[in-house]
Structures are given as C-alpha cells and as structure tokens.
Write a protein that holds these residues in place. Sequence first.
Motif, PDB file in Angstrom:
ATOM      1  N   GLU A 337       8.803  -8.842  -8.555  1.00  6.57           N
ATOM      2  CA  GLU A 337      10.165  -7.563  -9.261  1.00  6.57           C
ATOM      3  C   GLU A 337       9.305  -7.404 -11.092  1.00  6.57           C
ATOM      4  N   ILE A 338       8.783  -5.981 -10.674  1.00 11.75           N
ATOM      5  CA  ILE A 338       8.604  -5.274 -12.340  1.00 11.75           C
ATOM      6  C   ILE A 338       9.167  -4.437 -12.963  1.00 11.75           C
ATOM      7  N   ASP A 339       9.555  -4.539 -14.140  1.00 11.35           N
ATOM      8  CA  ASP A 339      10.192  -3.306 -14.977  1.00 11.35           C
ATOM      9  C   ASP A 339       9.777  -1.701 -15.086  1.00 11.35           C
ATOM     10  N   VAL A 340      10.698  -1.145 -14.646  1.00 11.31           N
ATOM     11  CA  VAL A 340      10.014   0.576 -14.210  1.00 11.31           C
ATOM     12  C   VAL A 340      11.635   0.887 -14.807  1.00 11.31           C
ATOM     13  N   ASP A 341      11.381   1.818 -16.430  1.00 20.59           N
ATOM     14  CA  ASP A 341      11.651   2.225 -17.194  1.00 20.59           C
ATOM     15  C   ASP A 341      13.329   1.744 -16.950  1.00 20.59           C
ATOM     16  N   GLY A 342      13.043   0.378 -17.210  1.00 20.07           N
ATOM     17  CA  GLY A 342      14.784  -0.361 -17.557  1.00 20.07           C
ATOM     18  C   GLY A 342      14.933  -1.021 -16.628  1.00 20.07           C
ATOM     19  N   VAL A 343      14.665  -0.817 -14.527  1.00 23.76           N
ATOM     20  CA  VAL A 343      15.143  -1.274 -14.346  1.00 23.76           C
ATOM     21  C   VAL A 343      14.097  -1.996 -13.306  1.00 23.76           C
ATOM     22  N   GLN A 344      14.696  -3.384 -13.321  1.00 18.73           N
ATOM     23  CA  GLN A 344      13.958  -4.508 -12.391  1.00 18.73           C
ATOM     24  C   GLN A 344      13.513  -3.579 -11.074  1.00 18.73           C
ATOM     25  N   VAL A 345      12.050  -3.761 -10.160  1.00 15.62           N
ATOM     26  CA  VAL A 345      12.263  -2.823  -9.330  1.00 15.62           C
ATOM     27  C   VAL A 345      11.346  -3.481  -8.413  1.00 15.62           C
ATOM     28  N   PRO A 346      11.702  -3.980  -7.142  1.00 11.33           N
ATOM     29  CA  PRO A 346      11.201  -5.038  -6.430  1.00 11.33           C
ATOM     30  C   PRO A 346       9.160  -4.312  -6.119  1.00 11.33           C
ATOM     31  N   ARG A 347       8.374  -5.270  -5.674  1.00 15.96           N
ATOM     32  CA  ARG A 347       7.396  -5.294  -5.809  1.00 15.96           C
ATOM     33  C   ARG A 347       6.049  -5.681  -4.874  1.00 15.96           C
ATOM     34  N   ILE A 348       5.947  -5.421  -3.755  1.00  9.27           N
ATOM     35  CA  ILE A 348       4.424  -5.613  -2.567  1.00  9.27           C
ATOM     36  C   ILE A 348       3.482  -5.949  -2.925  1.00  9.27           C
ATOM     37  N   PHE A 349       2.748  -6.274  -2.942  1.00  9.29           N
ATOM     38  CA  PHE A 349       1.458  -6.031  -2.816  1.00  9.29           C
ATOM     39  C   PHE A 349       0.483  -6.146  -1.467  1.00  9.29           C
ATOM     40  N   LEU A 350      -0.142  -5.302  -0.474  1.00 11.70           N
ATOM     41  CA  LEU A 350      -1.004  -5.462   0.353  1.00 11.70           C
ATOM     42  C   LEU A 350      -1.708  -4.433   0.282  1.00 11.70           C
ATOM     43  N   SER A 351      -2.723  -4.433   1.111  1.00 10.11           N
ATOM     44  CA  SER A 351      -3.465  -3.545   1.937  1.00 10.11           C
ATOM     45  C   SER A 351      -4.143  -2.874   2.763  1.00 10.11           C
ATOM     46  N   ALA A 352      -3.090  -1.726   3.251  1.00 12.97           N
ATOM     47  CA  ALA A 352      -3.114  -0.610   4.421  1.00 12.97           C
ATOM     48  C   ALA A 352      -4.291  -1.082   5.030  1.00 12.97           C
ATOM     49  N   HIS A 353      -5.634  -1.076   4.473  1.00 10.35           N
ATOM     50  CA  HIS A 353      -7.067  -1.123   5.131  1.00 10.35           C
ATOM     51  C   HIS A 353      -7.405  -2.046   6.017  1.00 10.35           C
ATOM     52  N   THR A 354      -6.727  -3.285   5.712  1.00 13.87           N
ATOM     53  CA  THR A 354      -7.203  -5.048   6.489  1.00 13.87           C
ATOM     54  C   THR A 354      -5.686  -5.010   6.830  1.00 13.87           C
ATOM     55  N   GLY A 355      -4.965  -4.786   6.630  1.00 19.31           N
ATOM     56  CA  GLY A 355      -3.643  -5.291   7.149  1.00 19.31           C
ATOM     57  C   GLY A 355      -3.077  -6.592   6.480  1.00 19.31           C
ATOM     58  N   GLU A 356      -3.755  -7.072   5.339  1.00 19.59           N
ATOM     59  CA  GLU A 356      -2.671  -8.118   4.570  1.00 19.59           C
ATOM     60  C   GLU A 356      -1.231  -7.412   3.935  1.00 19.59           C
ATOM     61  N   GLY A 357      -0.095  -8.446   4.425  1.00 23.19           N
ATOM     62  CA  GLY A 357       0.690  -7.822   3.282  1.00 23.19           C
ATOM     63  C   GLY A 357       1.823  -7.160   4.103  1.00 23.19           C
ATOM     64  N   VAL A 358       1.335  -6.251   4.812  1.00 19.90           N
ATOM     65  CA  VAL A 358       1.998  -5.192   6.201  1.00 19.90           C
ATOM     66  C   VAL A 358       3.278  -5.580   6.798  1.00 19.90           C
ATOM     67  N   PRO A 359       3.585  -7.080   7.098  1.00 21.69           N
ATOM     68  CA  PRO A 359       4.721  -7.683   8.174  1.00 21.69           C
ATOM     69  C   PRO A 359       5.283  -8.083   6.893  1.00 21.69           C
ATOM     70  N   ALA A 360       4.687  -8.113   5.793  1.00 17.37           N
ATOM     71  CA  ALA A 360       6.252  -8.132   4.009  1.00 17.37           C
ATOM     72  C   ALA A 360       7.238  -6.877   4.196  1.00 17.37           C
ATOM     73  N   LEU A 361       5.893  -6.360   4.064  1.00 13.82           N
ATOM     74  CA  LEU A 361       6.975  -4.750   3.997  1.00 13.82           C
ATOM     75  C   LEU A 361       8.158  -4.769   5.292  1.00 13.82           C
ATOM     76  N   ARG A 362       7.104  -4.605   6.638  1.00 15.09           N
ATOM     77  CA  ARG A 362       8.510  -4.235   7.834  1.00 15.09           C
ATOM     78  C   ARG A 362       9.720  -5.181   7.804  1.00 15.09           C
ATOM     79  N   ALA A 363       9.161  -6.301   7.068  1.00 15.84           N
ATOM     80  CA  ALA A 363      10.357  -7.914   7.039  1.00 15.84           C
ATOM     81  C   ALA A 363      11.356  -7.212   6.207  1.00 15.84           C
ATOM     82  N   GLU A 364      10.727  -6.295   4.808  1.00 16.42           N
ATOM     83  CA  GLU A 364      11.740  -6.001   3.424  1.00 16.42           C
ATOM     84  C   GLU A 364      12.441  -4.132   4.250  1.00 16.42           C
ATOM     85  N   LEU A 365      11.808  -3.660   4.859  1.00 17.18           N
ATOM     86  CA  LEU A 365      12.475  -2.588   5.090  1.00 17.18           C
ATOM     87  C   LEU A 365      13.284  -3.115   5.781  1.00 17.18           C
ATOM     88  N   ALA A 366      13.258  -3.524   7.226  1.00 13.34           N
ATOM     89  CA  ALA A 366      14.380  -4.049   8.278  1.00 13.34           C
ATOM     90  C   ALA A 366      15.180  -4.715   7.175  1.00 13.34           C
TER      91      ALA A 366
END
Length: 389
Positions: A337-366
Amino acid sequence: MSELIPRKEGAVVLVGVDFGLPHFDGELEELGLLAQTAGLEPVARLVCKRKAPDAALFVGSGKADEIRELAELHRASEVVFDQALSPAQQRNLERQLGVAVYDRTFLILEIFAQRARSHEGKLQVELARLQYLSTRLVRRWSHLERQRGGIGTRGGPGETQIELDRRMIGEAIKRTRERLAKVRRQRGTQRRQRERRDTFNISLVGYTNAGKSSLFNALVKARAYAADQLFATLDTTTRHLYLGDARRKVSISDTVGFIRDLPHGLIDAFRATLQEAVDADLLLHVVDASNPHHPEQMAEVQGVLKDIGADTVPQLLVFNKLDALESAQHPLHLQDEIDVDGVQVPRIFLSAHTGEGVPALRAELAQRSRLLSEDMTPEASAELHDAAN
C-alpha cells in the motif's frame, strides 16, 4: 529571406519555456512524442527561461528571432510550443517566424482527431476542435477583416467575415452538442441496464502509454489496439471479465489516457467517455512503473479524476511494466500500500506483457467483487482482507 528557403514537410521545431513551475520537461521528451504521434518529425529543440510570458510573442522578440533562425537552419515548416498560446500570440509568432505555429493544445486535438474511431469519439473530438477554433478567430486571418453585406450575401448589412465565421462555428457547436447529448443518453441507458444486472463495474484509468490497453487485453483476452505510443486508444471499450474465484462476471472498461495539461475542452467533450470512470465501482489506476516521472503522471491523473468527479471512487494502483525495470529497481513485495493524497491505496506490481502478477490482480478483483455482492459486515470484510494478504 525565409520564404525562399525550401521547407521540409512535417519538420518541426519544438519550443519549451521554463517559467519556474515544478515538473518542467526540460528535454521536451513528451512534446516530442506528441509530435511524432501526430505524424511530425522533430528536427530541433529550444528551451528558454522567462519569469512571465511576453504578451505579444510569448518568448519575446529576441528569442523569437532565434527560433526563426533555427527553423530556417533545419528547414522546418512548423514550430510547436509546449505551452498554450493565446490567439494573438500565435498570430504574432507566425508573422515573426514565417512558418505555421501551433501549441500543445492543438497537437493533442490533432492526435485525437486522427485516432477517434467510434461515432461518439468523433463527435467529442469535433466539439473540442470547434471550441478551440472559436477562440482563434480574433483577427488571426486577414480575410476575416473584410466586410460582407448587402443583397445576395449571407448575413446582415455590414456583417464582417469574422462575425459570419463566429456565427457558423457557434451553430456547429450547438449541433454537435445536441448530437453528443443523444449519444450520452444512449450510454446512460446502457449503464442503467448493467446496474440492474448487479454488475461490478471496473474502469481502467491512467496516464497515456502506461499500458492500460495491454492490461485490458491480458485480462479479457480482447484485441483492443495497444501500441507503445501516446493515445493509442481513444474510444472506451467495455467487456465482461469472468472471475473464477468469485464465480461471477464483472464489467471492465478501457478509457482514454490522461496527459499533462489536457485541454479543458477535451475534458468537457470527453465527459461522456470519462463518465465510465465516474460510475465505476473500482478504478484500476495503471502506472508505468518504468517511467522516472511516474509520480508526476500519477498526480496529473488524480487531478483529472477530481475534475470529473471520480476522485471518490475506490482505487487499486497497478504498477505496470515490471519487466522493464532494472533488477535493482524491483520491489521487495509485489503487493503493498502507498499513500495517495493522504489515503492508503493498495498497489500491485505486474507486467501486462509477460503476465507476471496478473493472476494476483485477478484474485484481488475477485475478492472486491465478492465483498460488494455479499454485502459483508465490516468485521467479515476485514477478516477476508487479512486472509488474502
């Protein structure tokens, strides 16, 4: 003398003026990318400093002479400024330099006009261009000073050409707004239908060229146009995304990218498109993690979201292009999580090109869609969030 020099079609001199404002692009990198996207060839760059714009020539007469010499040396046919010019400044500069002069606003409008594909997108661009043109009529062209009137002519007696042109543009703006209003009503009906189906709505937002369309394609296996260039896509594309962990479909939309100093006319004209972000249940704020200026780009996106009333929609930061980072730049954790305008916002690192991290994003959206559909208690939501982490 400048008229005798053969000019190279599409060759352009880029000019930026540093007024001491933060995040000034001293290399004119983004303006160069905009020019190339519009089909121009930057042949020279000039950066200067001023405390305030010159009322007549924006850069002053001495610097204007230097720009003219630079344009002659490189046979440039156009000069583009990184800041917005007033109609009078643009007219005076063209007379002083002997070549066509444009500003950043015009360049963005030109790109949008080239890229718009849908009926709605073309209408939105046309409205923005008409609004921009309406401010350029003040004594910009000599033919506008001629008087028109009398029997057999359009307009009343003594009506000047500039008054006729202004009235014609005003009528065109009115017609375009009416056609856009009809499109907006149709889009509103489509949104209400999705709401009645209890659809979880996600919108991709972010700075242009952050990789939104690539991520959109990776998530829904679509074929939305994606390229390593500014404003690769302009029209909103909406698809259904099935999330197996949540056992449900969600609606996901890819929207137009934002940029520094986005013309206000475009913000107004594209309000129907950006309305997808306002009405979303979740914003996926896509960031180019490999761009050294990404903090400034994030701030620009947050500013536009505030302008359109989408700053209160929950966000999930997606730091894309993980594969483009040097090994020393790789994060210790791919989710935090990082601070954005005083609010803690969740963050995910990924690569849309290689697919790394995309499953974690899908799990978060679910997880987020499941929480909304089940209307869980705060205690249960916190427990599930802790378990996911």
